[in-house]
Design an enzyme around this catalytic site. Structure first.
Site, mmCIF file in Angstrom:
data_model
loop_
_atom_site.group_PDB
_atom_site.id
_atom_site.type_symbol
_atom_site.label_atom_id
_atom_site.label_comp_id
_atom_site.label_asym_id
_atom_site.label_seq_id
_atom_site.Cartn_x
_atom_site.Cartn_y
_atom_site.Cartn_z
ATOM 1 N N SER A 24 -3.623 7.414 13.755
ATOM 2 C CA SER A 24 -3.030 7.661 15.109
ATOM 3 C C SER A 24 -4.317 7.948 16.142
ATOM 4 O O SER A 24 -5.388 7.753 15.709
ATOM 5 C CB SER A 24 -2.569 8.600 14.824
ATOM 6 O OG SER A 24 -3.089 9.821 15.062
ATOM 7 N N GLU A 34 -10.810 -1.898 5.822
ATOM 8 C CA GLU A 34 -9.522 -2.021 6.708
ATOM 9 C C GLU A 34 -9.715 -2.288 7.878
ATOM 10 O O GLU A 34 -8.705 -3.477 8.537
ATOM 11 C CB GLU A 34 -8.815 -1.089 6.312
ATOM 12 C CG GLU A 34 -6.892 -1.565 7.400
ATOM 13 C CD GLU A 34 -6.078 -0.286 7.153
ATOM 14 O OE1 GLU A 34 -5.070 -0.230 7.422
ATOM 15 O OE2 GLU A 34 -6.481 1.028 6.457
ATOM 16 N N TYR A 68 1.013 4.665 0.127
ATOM 17 C CA TYR A 68 -0.760 5.883 1.010
ATOM 18 C C TYR A 68 0.713 6.773 1.552
ATOM 19 O O TYR A 68 0.380 8.234 0.912
ATOM 20 C CB TYR A 68 -1.294 5.211 1.780
ATOM 21 C CG TYR A 68 -2.410 4.623 1.248
ATOM 22 C CD1 TYR A 68 -2.585 4.893 -0.161
ATOM 23 C CD2 TYR A 68 -3.758 5.300 1.890
ATOM 24 C CE1 TYR A 68 -3.774 4.315 -0.599
ATOM 25 C CE2 TYR A 68 -4.900 4.921 1.226
ATOM 26 C CZ TYR A 68 -5.706 4.531 0.055
ATOM 27 O OH TYR A 68 -6.674 3.906 -0.477
ATOM 28 N N SER A 69 1.135 7.012 2.478
ATOM 29 C CA SER A 69 1.581 7.670 3.461
ATOM 30 C C SER A 69 3.098 8.431 2.543
ATOM 31 O O SER A 69 3.597 7.462 2.705
ATOM 32 C CB SER A 69 2.335 7.166 4.441
ATOM 33 O OG SER A 69 0.734 6.650 6.169
ATOM 34 N N GLN A 101 0.666 -1.456 -0.334
ATOM 35 C CA GLN A 101 0.236 0.469 -0.448
ATOM 36 C C GLN A 101 0.994 1.079 0.262
ATOM 37 O O GLN A 101 1.749 1.518 0.702
ATOM 38 C CB GLN A 101 -0.991 0.431 1.487
ATOM 39 C CG GLN A 101 -1.648 1.415 1.124
ATOM 40 C CD GLN A 101 -1.982 1.345 1.918
ATOM 41 O OE1 GLN A 101 -3.083 -0.197 2.514
ATOM 42 N NE2 GLN A 101 -2.775 2.174 3.197
#
Length: 405
Positions: free
Chosen positions: A382, A251, A134-135, A132
């Site tokens: 988070s 998810e 994403y970040s 993935q």
């Protein structure tokens, strides 16, 4: 709450339990308990072979809303049964879960039929692994700040940028990447969801990130003009935010209950250690162990209520349910990691007694649990972000003030 297991589910449980027992003992003994969170670097080749075994057995894609791609469909309760039995059998951590549980439902919801026909059968067979994208270093919890760019060049895109905290990037065949395809666009606008092959020497570089545990489950990924076909943009150009948010909704679901089976096994291990060391005689330690058991039961009931559609309050509550679940288990697991070391006393802070058996300073299971769980309140969203989601989308509170980009 309307969530229970009927006769068909129990028959399915028997089938799953027998299959797992037979196949884990049929040449896959070495993968028992390997590759779980905190040790995803272990036995990668063996776990890839295990993915193919699952595919041959028809155990991949149970939760997809179509069985047209070589997968086997199951009811929601049967999906829970499979997840629980898989965890109870201490079967290996899945290296195909990102493709099966994140990408596949996303393609079924937003992809074209051509994309589904190309990508879903290899996932169902356990042959294609995904990661993935994403970040980024400056866009983690604030995903709308991604800077990776994808520039159209004929029938392909050239993808350039950096992703971080990418699980399984070294093993993956493909990466789904959130990138900016509109020049000058900011925030949620101008983003696209691209499917990028990882085998592009000189254009895709993966660098492992060494963690506190000494292992490297996560990676940095650098794209330098990596190519993605225009036909592999999911949902259409500029629709990346909608697709990415849809994926995040997949998810957390059935897997939460399987995760809790693993948590129960870890808690049982901590209790056994507390009894062996005598730490259980300490009233404070005993109270913390009892509280951990009670909170784990609450998490299970909350997950069952959510899956059964009994949370109440309509779509707003449903939207906040994954955030509630993440808040519950993240901090709980951290406290368990603290207990795992606490019940051992001073021995929990030093290396193994038999230095000939392991390299000096190699962590044991309890120490690895303690250190790895420090990240539980950060990865996967988070705690601060989860509280914002609940405040804004469930309670209707004003959005948090954000400065200019």
């Amino acid at each position: 709450m309307d969530f229970g297991f009927g006769p068909d589910d129990e028959a399915f449980r028997t089938e799953a339990r027998r299959w797992l027992a037979a196949h884990l003992a049929g040449g896959h003994e070495g993968v028992h308990g390997r590759g779980r969170p905190g040790s995803e670097h272990e036995a990668v080749a063996e776990r890839r072979a295990w993915e193919r075994e699952l595919g041959r057995g028809g155990w991949i894609g149970l939760g997809w809303d179509s069985d047209a791609y070589g997968n086997r469909r199951a009811t929601l309760t049967q999906q829970v049964v499979w997840a629980e039995e898989y965890a109870r059998a201490r079967a290996p951590g899945r290296c195909g879960h990102i493709g099966e549980n994140l990408l596949a439902p996303t393609l079924l919801a937003y992809g074209s039929e051509e994309q589904r026909a190309e990508f879903l059968p290899p996932i169902a067979r356990g042959e294609a692994l995904w990661c993935q994208g994403y970040s980024e270093p400056d866009a983690g919890s604030d995903l709308a700040g991604v800077r990776t760019r994808a520039v159209r060049d004929g029938d392909t895109y050239a993808v350039t940028g950096q992703k971080i905290w990418t699980s399984l990037a070294r093993e993956a065949d493909w990466c789904f990447v959130l990138a900016r395809t509109e020049e000058g666009a900011r925030g949620h606008r101008g983003l696209s969801f691209l499917l990028v092959p990882m085998d592009q020497p000189g254009r895709v570089e993966v660098r492992p990130i060494r963690q506190l545990t000494g292992t490297s489950e996560f990676n940095e990924v650098f794209f330098d003009g990596a190519r993605a076909r225009a036909a592999h943009v999911v949902g259409g150009e500029g629709q990346g935010w909608r697709v990415a948010m849809g994926l995040l909704g997949f998810e957390r679901g059935v897997s939460t209950l399987a995760q809790q089976i693993g948590f129960a096994q870890e808690l049982a291990s901590v209790v056994r250690e507390a009894v062996a060391t005598g730490a259980v005689r300490d009233a404070v330690v005993r109270e913390r162990l009892e509280r951990s058991w009670a909170e784990l039961r609450v998490m299970r009931w909350n997950a069952l209520r959510t899956l059964g559609g009994g949370a109440g309050g309509g779509s707003a509550i449903a939207a906040g349910a994954p955030s509630v679940a993440k808040l519950l288990w993240g901090r709980w697991h951290q406290r368990l990691g603290e207990l795992a070391v606490l019940v051992r006393g001073a021995a929990g802070a030093v290396g193994p007694a038999d230095w000939s058996a392991r390299a000096p300073y190699e962590l044991d299971e309890a120490q690895r649990l303690h250190l790895f769980t420090r990240a539980d309140t950060l990865y996967g969203g988070s705690d601060e972000v989860q509280r914002n989601i609940i405040a804004e989308r469930v309670l209707g509170l004003p959005r948090e003030a954000r400065g200019p980009r």
